[in-house]
Design an enzyme around this catalytic site. Structure first.
Site, PDB file in Angstrom:
ATOM      1  N   SER A 136      11.497  -3.185  -0.524  1.00  0.00           N
ATOM      2  CA  SER A 136      11.093  -4.320  -0.205  1.00  0.00           C
ATOM      3  C   SER A 136      11.637  -5.508  -1.180  1.00  0.00           C
ATOM      4  O   SER A 136      11.727  -4.997  -2.431  1.00  0.00           O
ATOM      5  CB  SER A 136       9.473  -4.546   0.014  1.00  0.00           C
ATOM      6  OG  SER A 136       9.119  -5.849   0.171  1.00  0.00           O
ATOM      7  N   TYR A 149       1.007  -3.873  -3.956  1.00  0.00           N
ATOM      8  CA  TYR A 149       2.218  -3.470  -3.050  1.00  0.00           C
ATOM      9  C   TYR A 149       3.360  -3.886  -3.800  1.00  0.00           C
ATOM     10  O   TYR A 149       4.302  -2.893  -3.606  1.00  0.00           O
ATOM     11  CB  TYR A 149       2.125  -4.590  -1.650  1.00  0.00           C
ATOM     12  CG  TYR A 149       3.452  -4.270  -0.707  1.00  0.00           C
ATOM     13  CD1 TYR A 149       3.327  -3.090   0.112  1.00  0.00           C
ATOM     14  CD2 TYR A 149       4.257  -5.124  -0.549  1.00  0.00           C
ATOM     15  CE1 TYR A 149       4.349  -2.828   1.153  1.00  0.00           C
ATOM     16  CE2 TYR A 149       5.347  -4.993   0.446  1.00  0.00           C
ATOM     17  CZ  TYR A 149       5.274  -3.896   1.126  1.00  0.00           C
ATOM     18  OH  TYR A 149       6.287  -3.837   2.175  1.00  0.00           O
ATOM     19  N   LYS A 153       6.432  -0.831  -4.577  1.00  0.00           N
ATOM     20  CA  LYS A 153       8.056  -1.200  -4.351  1.00  0.00           C
ATOM     21  C   LYS A 153       8.645  -1.062  -5.322  1.00  0.00           C
ATOM     22  O   LYS A 153       9.952  -0.552  -5.384  1.00  0.00           O
ATOM     23  CB  LYS A 153       8.037  -2.294  -3.322  1.00  0.00           C
ATOM     24  CG  LYS A 153       7.389  -2.103  -1.925  1.00  0.00           C
ATOM     25  CD  LYS A 153       7.843  -1.017  -1.165  1.00  0.00           C
ATOM     26  CE  LYS A 153       7.232  -0.786   0.301  1.00  0.00           C
ATOM     27  NZ  LYS A 153       7.876   0.174   1.064  1.00  0.00           N
TER      28      LYS A 153
HETATM   29  P1  NAP Z   1       4.284  -0.857  10.285  1.00  0.00           P
HETATM   30  O1  NAP Z   1       4.962  -1.679  11.524  1.00  0.00           O
HETATM   31  O2  NAP Z   1       3.030  -1.064   9.919  1.00  0.00           O
HETATM   32  O3  NAP Z   1       4.786   0.763  10.582  1.00  0.00           O
HETATM   33  C1  NAP Z   1       4.525   1.507   9.610  1.00  0.00           C
HETATM   34  C2  NAP Z   1       4.415   3.120   9.996  1.00  0.00           C
HETATM   35  O4  NAP Z   1       4.219   3.888   8.995  1.00  0.00           O
HETATM   36  C3  NAP Z   1       3.239   3.215  11.059  1.00  0.00           C
HETATM   37  O5  NAP Z   1       3.837   4.106  11.986  1.00  0.00           O
HETATM   38  C4  NAP Z   1       2.192   3.964  10.248  1.00  0.00           C
HETATM   39  O6  NAP Z   1       1.332   4.754  10.934  1.00  0.00           O
HETATM   40  C5  NAP Z   1       3.157   4.885   9.189  1.00  0.00           C
HETATM   41  N1  NAP Z   1       2.303   5.118   8.319  1.00  0.00           N
HETATM   42  C6  NAP Z   1       1.540   4.380   7.253  1.00  0.00           C
HETATM   43  N2  NAP Z   1       0.796   5.125   6.589  1.00  0.00           N
HETATM   44  C7  NAP Z   1       1.188   6.496   6.832  1.00  0.00           C
HETATM   45  C8  NAP Z   1       0.669   7.932   6.492  1.00  0.00           C
HETATM   46  N3  NAP Z   1      -0.259   7.756   5.552  1.00  0.00           N
HETATM   47  N4  NAP Z   1       0.955   8.868   6.890  1.00  0.00           N
HETATM   48  C9  NAP Z   1       2.036   8.828   8.059  1.00  0.00           C
HETATM   49  N5  NAP Z   1       2.632   7.681   8.591  1.00  0.00           N
HETATM   50  C10 NAP Z   1       2.176   6.366   8.022  1.00  0.00           C
HETATM   51  O7  NAP Z   1       5.466  -1.264   9.087  1.00  0.00           O
HETATM   52  P2  NAP Z   1       6.790  -1.676   8.968  1.00  0.00           P
HETATM   53  O8  NAP Z   1       7.041  -3.264   9.092  1.00  0.00           O
HETATM   54  O9  NAP Z   1       7.678  -1.006  10.208  1.00  0.00           O
HETATM   55  O10 NAP Z   1       7.193  -1.245   7.590  1.00  0.00           O
HETATM   56  C11 NAP Z   1       8.088  -0.112   7.342  1.00  0.00           C
HETATM   57  C12 NAP Z   1       8.672  -0.140   5.847  1.00  0.00           C
HETATM   58  O11 NAP Z   1       9.412  -1.298   5.788  1.00  0.00           O
HETATM   59  C13 NAP Z   1       7.525   0.012   4.954  1.00  0.00           C
HETATM   60  O12 NAP Z   1       7.883   0.763   4.017  1.00  0.00           O
HETATM   61  C14 NAP Z   1       7.403  -1.313   4.513  1.00  0.00           C
HETATM   62  O13 NAP Z   1       6.807  -1.389   3.414  1.00  0.00           O
HETATM   63  C15 NAP Z   1       8.858  -1.905   4.505  1.00  0.00           C
HETATM   64  N6  NAP Z   1       8.820  -3.300   4.562  1.00  0.00           N
HETATM   65  C16 NAP Z   1       8.335  -4.091   5.646  1.00  0.00           C
HETATM   66  C17 NAP Z   1       8.408  -5.423   5.317  1.00  0.00           C
HETATM   67  C18 NAP Z   1       7.601  -6.327   6.598  1.00  0.00           C
HETATM   68  O14 NAP Z   1       7.672  -7.360   6.477  1.00  0.00           O
HETATM   69  N7  NAP Z   1       7.351  -5.895   7.903  1.00  0.00           N
HETATM   70  C19 NAP Z   1       9.107  -6.062   4.584  1.00  0.00           C
HETATM   71  C20 NAP Z   1       9.903  -5.411   3.696  1.00  0.00           C
HETATM   72  C21 NAP Z   1       9.536  -4.085   3.808  1.00  0.00           C
HETATM   73  P3  NAP Z   1      -0.145   4.046  11.340  1.00  0.00           P
HETATM   74  O15 NAP Z   1       0.277   3.043  12.174  1.00  0.00           O
HETATM   75  O16 NAP Z   1      -0.664   5.249  12.257  1.00  0.00           O
HETATM   76  O17 NAP Z   1      -0.913   4.111   9.968  1.00  0.00           O
END
Ligand code: NAP
Length: 247
Positions: A136, A149, A153
């Protein structure tokens, strides 16, 4: 750019929602035999319905024994995207041991152990491979209420550099991506309030948050041979936000 992964096998963690879900579907479209691992069973059921060719793997990555068993059950993997993470936002003075342990267990420890199993397989088969760790922009700057967080990262960026050093001689490339706010469930947790979101958007030179497809296309590039000489990089997908913050 025509990206195809025919004959390749891919694993995406956190594929139930958000970036991971769309990425897993795209990998199938690009010809990869794709394993989608996630925690909520109903997300995996609906993913399988939308995309019958996908293999779903139900696993909570916080459970290291279950993680090892589930990842080994996927067999030989050529392309890994370590995407699963959680974001628990608290002011620094309210960070608890539970928040710290849970965040590091999923965002850092699980990424290491998933990658270890996959990389060992790549080395044994002498096939090489490509690994993308989803980091991130929060790894590179301080963001209010994001202490733990941000720390997880930052750890991912550093782990990526170390993995690239040790795995490079085995033709395994390892890169991280560093998105700004992405419009997913996680993105909404921290950034749906305009009072917070508008100032953040204003320091992004391109003037908007990222969409899921902005992130998916860069991951596909890093997984593919189009980035054959790229390893050890931490690549912002941030509309110039980090450049602007560093002025
Ligand atoms: P999201 O919509 O919250 O999706 C995250 C996914 O990871 C969900 O399917 C969740 O399942 C799964 N997950 C979480 N904990 C888990 C566990 N213990 N075991 C197995 N699966 C698990 O998040 P996203 O925005 O797509 O984020 C994806 C990546 O991008 C992450 O690494 C995040 O840090 C990074 N990121 C996101 C943003 C942002 O603004 N969205 C910005 C920068 C980086 P459950 O729902 O069942 O928990």
């Amino acid at each position: 750019m025509n990206i195809r992964f025919d004959g390749k096998r891919a694993l995406v963690t956190g594929a139930g929602k958000g970036i991971g879900r769309d990425l897993a579907k795209k990998l199938v479209e690009c010809g990869a035999e794709t394993y989608a691992l996630s925690r909520t069973k109903s997300d995996l059921d609906s993913l399988k319905q939308e995309c019958p060719l996908i293999h779903v793997v139900h696993c909570d990555l916080a459970d290291t024994a279950a993680l090892k068993e589930s990842v080994k059950s996927c067999g030989a993997i050529d392309l890994l995207v370590n995407n699963a993470a959680i974001a628990i936002l608290e002011p620094f003075l309210e960070v608890t041991e539970e928040i710290f342990d849970k965040s590091f267990a999923i965002n850092v420890k699980a990424q290491i152990f998933v990658a270890q199993i996959i990389a060992k397989g790549m080395m044994e088969r002498k096939t090489g491979g490509s690994i993308v760790n989803v980091s991130s922009q929060a790894s590179m700057v301080g963001i209010e209420n994001h202490t733990v967080y941000c720390a997880t990262k930052a750890a991912i960026d550093q782990i990526t550099r170390n993995m690239s050093l040790e795995l490079g001689p085995h033709k395994i490339r390892v890169n991280a991506i560093n998105p700004t706010v992405v419009n997913t469930d996680m993105g909404k947790v921290g950034w749906s309030d305009p009072v917070k979101a508008d100032p953040m958007r204003r320091i992004i030179p391109l003037g908007r948050f990222a969409e899921v497809e902005d992130v998916v296309s860069v991951i596909l590039f890093l997984l593919s041979d189009h980035s054959a000489m790229v390893t050890g990089s931490c690549l912002p997908i941030d509309g110039g936000c980090l450049a602007s913050l560093s002025v």
